[in-house]
Design a protein around this motif. Structure first.
Motif, PDB file in Angstrom:
ATOM      1  N   HIS A 280       0.772  -1.088  -0.077  1.00 44.28           N
ATOM      2  CA  HIS A 280      -0.034  -0.003   0.021  1.00 44.28           C
ATOM      3  C   HIS A 280       0.747   1.108   0.065  1.00 44.28           C
ATOM      4  O   HIS A 280       1.676   1.267   0.869  1.00 44.28           O
ATOM      5  CB  HIS A 280      -0.761   0.172   1.193  1.00 44.28           C
ATOM      6  N   HIS A 281       0.755   2.277  -0.883  1.00 47.67           N
ATOM      7  CA  HIS A 281       1.418   3.320  -1.114  1.00 47.67           C
ATOM      8  C   HIS A 281       0.924   4.387  -0.267  1.00 47.67           C
ATOM      9  O   HIS A 281       1.288   5.548  -0.447  1.00 47.67           O
ATOM     10  CB  HIS A 281       1.876   3.506  -2.528  1.00 47.67           C
ATOM     11  N   GLY A 282      -0.220   4.394   0.334  1.00 43.93           N
ATOM     12  CA  GLY A 282      -0.735   5.360   0.951  1.00 43.93           C
ATOM     13  C   GLY A 282      -1.918   5.950   0.156  1.00 43.93           C
ATOM     14  O   GLY A 282      -2.429   5.201  -0.853  1.00 43.93           O
ATOM     15  N   GLY A 283      -2.780   6.883   0.790  1.00 39.87           N
ATOM     16  CA  GLY A 283      -3.964   7.564   0.150  1.00 39.87           C
ATOM     17  C   GLY A 283      -4.129   8.921   0.427  1.00 39.87           C
ATOM     18  O   GLY A 283      -3.271   9.672   0.913  1.00 39.87           O
ATOM     19  N   ARG A 284      -5.627   9.264   0.195  1.00 38.61           N
ATOM     20  CA  ARG A 284      -6.150  10.630   0.696  1.00 38.61           C
ATOM     21  C   ARG A 284      -7.607  10.225   0.921  1.00 38.61           C
ATOM     22  O   ARG A 284      -8.245   9.408   0.774  1.00 38.61           O
ATOM     23  CB  ARG A 284      -6.209  11.175  -0.815  1.00 38.61           C
ATOM     24  N   ILE A 285      -7.892  11.373   1.723  1.00 33.91           N
ATOM     25  CA  ILE A 285      -9.247  11.221   2.192  1.00 33.91           C
ATOM     26  C   ILE A 285      -9.813  12.690   1.929  1.00 33.91           C
ATOM     27  O   ILE A 285      -9.312  13.971   2.273  1.00 33.91           O
ATOM     28  CB  ILE A 285      -9.332  11.212   3.643  1.00 33.91           C
ATOM     29  N   ALA A 286     -10.959  12.882   1.331  1.00 33.81           N
ATOM     30  CA  ALA A 286     -11.582  14.150   1.227  1.00 33.81           C
ATOM     31  C   ALA A 286     -13.255  14.235   1.372  1.00 33.81           C
ATOM     32  O   ALA A 286     -13.739  12.902   1.622  1.00 33.81           O
ATOM     33  CB  ALA A 286     -11.327  14.653  -0.306  1.00 33.81           C
ATOM     34  N   ALA A 287     -13.822  15.212   1.416  1.00 33.77           N
ATOM     35  CA  ALA A 287     -15.375  14.921   1.298  1.00 33.77           C
ATOM     36  C   ALA A 287     -15.962  14.537  -0.160  1.00 33.77           C
ATOM     37  O   ALA A 287     -15.410  14.870  -0.868  1.00 33.77           O
ATOM     38  CB  ALA A 287     -15.785  16.701   1.378  1.00 33.77           C
ATOM     39  N   SER A 288     -16.844  13.764   0.152  1.00 35.90           N
ATOM     40  CA  SER A 288     -17.454  13.187  -1.123  1.00 35.90           C
ATOM     41  C   SER A 288     -18.516  14.233  -1.811  1.00 35.90           C
ATOM     42  O   SER A 288     -18.613  15.160  -1.093  1.00 35.90           O
ATOM     43  CB  SER A 288     -18.285  12.001  -0.793  1.00 35.90           C
ATOM     44  N   PRO A 289     -18.866  14.219  -3.063  1.00 38.81           N
ATOM     45  CA  PRO A 289     -19.872  14.992  -3.468  1.00 38.81           C
ATOM     46  C   PRO A 289     -21.129  15.268  -2.551  1.00 38.81           C
ATOM     47  O   PRO A 289     -21.388  16.271  -2.482  1.00 38.81           O
ATOM     48  CB  PRO A 289     -20.210  14.486  -4.965  1.00 38.81           C
ATOM     49  N   THR A 290     -21.394  14.259  -2.159  1.00 38.86           N
ATOM     50  CA  THR A 290     -22.743  14.410  -1.367  1.00 38.86           C
ATOM     51  C   THR A 290     -22.425  15.473  -0.260  1.00 38.86           C
ATOM     52  O   THR A 290     -23.264  16.304   0.166  1.00 38.86           O
ATOM     53  CB  THR A 290     -23.274  12.906  -0.917  1.00 38.86           C
ATOM     54  N   LEU A 291     -21.348  15.145   0.670  1.00 41.51           N
ATOM     55  CA  LEU A 291     -20.984  16.003   1.728  1.00 41.51           C
ATOM     56  C   LEU A 291     -20.610  17.402   1.359  1.00 41.51           C
ATOM     57  O   LEU A 291     -21.130  18.108   2.086  1.00 41.51           O
ATOM     58  CB  LEU A 291     -19.831  15.303   2.439  1.00 41.51           C
ATOM     59  N   MET A 292     -19.880  17.477   0.186  1.00 40.40           N
ATOM     60  CA  MET A 292     -19.651  18.824  -0.224  1.00 40.40           C
ATOM     61  C   MET A 292     -21.109  19.695  -0.314  1.00 40.40           C
ATOM     62  O   MET A 292     -21.279  20.747  -0.205  1.00 40.40           O
ATOM     63  CB  MET A 292     -18.897  18.914  -1.554  1.00 40.40           C
ATOM     64  N   ARG A 293     -22.032  18.971  -1.110  1.00 41.15           N
ATOM     65  CA  ARG A 293     -23.301  19.649  -1.362  1.00 41.15           C
ATOM     66  C   ARG A 293     -23.873  19.910   0.092  1.00 41.15           C
ATOM     67  O   ARG A 293     -24.530  21.003   0.329  1.00 41.15           O
ATOM     68  CB  ARG A 293     -24.262  18.664  -2.082  1.00 41.15           C
ATOM     69  N   GLN A 294     -23.974  18.840   1.005  1.00 36.72           N
ATOM     70  CA  GLN A 294     -24.610  19.045   2.239  1.00 36.72           C
ATOM     71  C   GLN A 294     -23.860  20.369   3.156  1.00 36.72           C
ATOM     72  O   GLN A 294     -24.520  21.275   3.600  1.00 36.72           O
ATOM     73  CB  GLN A 294     -24.605  17.906   3.008  1.00 36.72           C
TER      74      GLN A 294
ATOM     75  N   THR B 154     -28.142  26.986 -11.499  1.00 34.81           N
ATOM     76  CA  THR B 154     -27.238  26.736  -9.817  1.00 34.81           C
ATOM     77  C   THR B 154     -27.262  25.450  -9.794  1.00 34.81           C
ATOM     78  O   THR B 154     -26.078  24.615  -9.205  1.00 34.81           O
ATOM     79  CB  THR B 154     -27.801  27.483  -8.996  1.00 34.81           C
ATOM     80  N   GLU B 155     -28.257  24.460  -9.718  1.00 38.81           N
ATOM     81  CA  GLU B 155     -28.256  23.116  -9.666  1.00 38.81           C
ATOM     82  C   GLU B 155     -27.319  22.351 -10.295  1.00 38.81           C
ATOM     83  O   GLU B 155     -26.491  21.398  -9.770  1.00 38.81           O
ATOM     84  CB  GLU B 155     -29.564  22.298  -9.821  1.00 38.81           C
ATOM     85  N   ASP B 156     -27.347  22.571 -11.638  1.00 43.96           N
ATOM     86  CA  ASP B 156     -26.483  21.974 -12.441  1.00 43.96           C
ATOM     87  C   ASP B 156     -25.067  22.190 -12.063  1.00 43.96           C
ATOM     88  O   ASP B 156     -23.861  21.672 -12.192  1.00 43.96           O
ATOM     89  CB  ASP B 156     -26.618  22.023 -14.021  1.00 43.96           C
ATOM     90  N   ALA B 157     -24.658  23.628 -11.941  1.00 43.55           N
ATOM     91  CA  ALA B 157     -23.113  24.202 -11.492  1.00 43.55           C
ATOM     92  C   ALA B 157     -22.901  23.501 -10.055  1.00 43.55           C
ATOM     93  O   ALA B 157     -21.625  23.215  -9.963  1.00 43.55           O
ATOM     94  CB  ALA B 157     -23.396  25.521 -11.162  1.00 43.55           C
ATOM     95  N   LEU B 158     -23.649  23.263  -9.235  1.00 44.24           N
ATOM     96  CA  LEU B 158     -23.334  22.362  -8.199  1.00 44.24           C
ATOM     97  C   LEU B 158     -22.938  21.080  -8.235  1.00 44.24           C
ATOM     98  O   LEU B 158     -21.878  20.681  -7.868  1.00 44.24           O
ATOM     99  CB  LEU B 158     -24.553  22.579  -6.853  1.00 44.24           C
ATOM    100  N   ALA B 159     -23.836  20.413  -8.790  1.00 44.12           N
ATOM    101  CA  ALA B 159     -23.523  18.921  -9.293  1.00 44.12           C
ATOM    102  C   ALA B 159     -22.009  19.024 -10.038  1.00 44.12           C
ATOM    103  O   ALA B 159     -21.381  18.161  -9.827  1.00 44.12           O
ATOM    104  CB  ALA B 159     -24.657  18.463 -10.349  1.00 44.12           C
ATOM    105  N   SER B 160     -22.039  19.869 -10.921  1.00 47.06           N
ATOM    106  CA  SER B 160     -20.836  19.834 -11.815  1.00 47.06           C
ATOM    107  C   SER B 160     -19.667  20.229 -10.970  1.00 47.06           C
ATOM    108  O   SER B 160     -18.350  19.693 -11.265  1.00 47.06           O
ATOM    109  CB  SER B 160     -20.836  20.942 -12.902  1.00 47.06           C
ATOM    110  N   GLY B 161     -19.740  21.059 -10.265  1.00 49.39           N
ATOM    111  CA  GLY B 161     -18.404  21.437  -9.295  1.00 49.39           C
ATOM    112  C   GLY B 161     -18.201  20.502  -8.273  1.00 49.39           C
ATOM    113  O   GLY B 161     -16.836  20.052  -8.026  1.00 49.39           O
ATOM    114  N   CYS B 162     -19.054  19.722  -7.685  1.00 54.65           N
ATOM    115  CA  CYS B 162     -18.742  18.911  -6.440  1.00 54.65           C
ATOM    116  C   CYS B 162     -18.460  17.517  -7.191  1.00 54.65           C
ATOM    117  O   CYS B 162     -17.407  16.926  -6.640  1.00 54.65           O
ATOM    118  CB  CYS B 162     -19.822  18.648  -5.658  1.00 54.65           C
TER     119      CYS B 162
END
Length: 258
Positions: free
Chosen positions: A139-153, A176-184
């Motif tokens: 295992h060479h390690g990894g990353r953790i970030a917010a998922s798209p769902t968590l970003m939206r919330q 706006t809705e498409d912009a949010l989906a596209s960004g996250c």
């Protein structure tokens, strides 16, 4: 009496029957409510099954894990809890303190390891997790970030006028809705793609990309080369059970249920 596999995540509780060949059966899911799990009354869900041995992986809060474990001990003769190990089944975890790595990431890699080859494992749930696993099991390690769902919330919590769901991915959205989906969604895809690029540089070859988790399918159209394995954590838990079942392997002793 059947063995069952249980994955208690940050958003849902998932389960599957453990097949004799080491695979998993149909995946069931419940909301985060111990009472709903017990009765099966919530949204028409079936109650928790009963059986011989329950294999459990949990990254949920301690209080919820404790309640669910109590329910499982009422329904199964044994309850076995998976935990992250430095080495297991040919997998060698990069963390100097393996116990600090979520068991869901560990089990997803254990399942990916069974397929052989270099692989980038991306889990899309409450969090977006990314781990690089080489063909030799390192295992060479990894990353953790917010998922798209968590970003939206999170955005909706700070700006209530922004919808927490909805919209479609577009490269340049005009509402706006498409912009949010596209960004996250785009942010998650960009992080995975960056990880793939650096994985190629580190290994000198192209790894396969595995997507798993409840939010993986939504990102699949944006990453057509990826393989979808929604229940990868349960698959890894099945591999753990194969290695640790006392009546099936001469491996380590079973973990205590208490």
């Amino acid at each position: 009496m059947s063995d069952w596999l249980f994955d208690l995540g940050n958003s849902r509780f998932k389960a599957a029957r453990r097949r004799p060949d080491g695979g998993i059966g149909e995946v069931l899911a419940w909301p985060h409510s111990a009472e709903a799990m017990a009765s099966g009354d919530d949204a028409g869900q079936v109650p928790l099954p009963r059986g011989r041995r329950a294999w459990v992986a949990s990254v949920a809060a301690t209080a919820l894990t404790t309640r669910v474990m109590a329910l499982l001990r009422e329904r199964f003769e044994e309850v076995q809890v998976a935990r992250t190990l430095a080495e297991c089944g040919g997998l060698r975890v990069a963390y100097p303190q393996p116990q600090r790595m979520g068991v869901d990431r560990f089990l997803a890699m254990l399942a990916a390891r069974a397929g052989g080859g270099d692989v980038l494992v991306a889990g899309v749930g409450t969090a977006l997790t990314i781990d690089l696993l080489a063909a030799d099991g390192i295992h060479h390690g990894g990353r953790i970030a917010a998922s798209p769902t968590l970003m939206r919330q999170a955005l909706q919590q700070r700006a209530v006028q922004l919808p927490a769901s909805g919209g479609h991915y577009r490269e340049f959205a005009d509402d706006t809705e498409d912009a949010l989906a596209s960004g996250c969604d785009g942010a998650a895809v960009a992080l995975v793609e960056r990880s793939l690029r650096h994985a190629r540089e580190r290994l000198g070859r192209e790894p396969a990309l595995l997507l798993h988790g409840g939010g993986a399918e939504a990102l699949l159209p944006l990453m057509p080369a990826a393989q979808l394995r929604v229940a990868l954590v349960l698959e890894g838990l099945a591999a753990w059970a194969q290695l640790h079942a006392p009546d099936e392997a001469d491996g380590p002793a079973p973990l205590p249920s208490r």
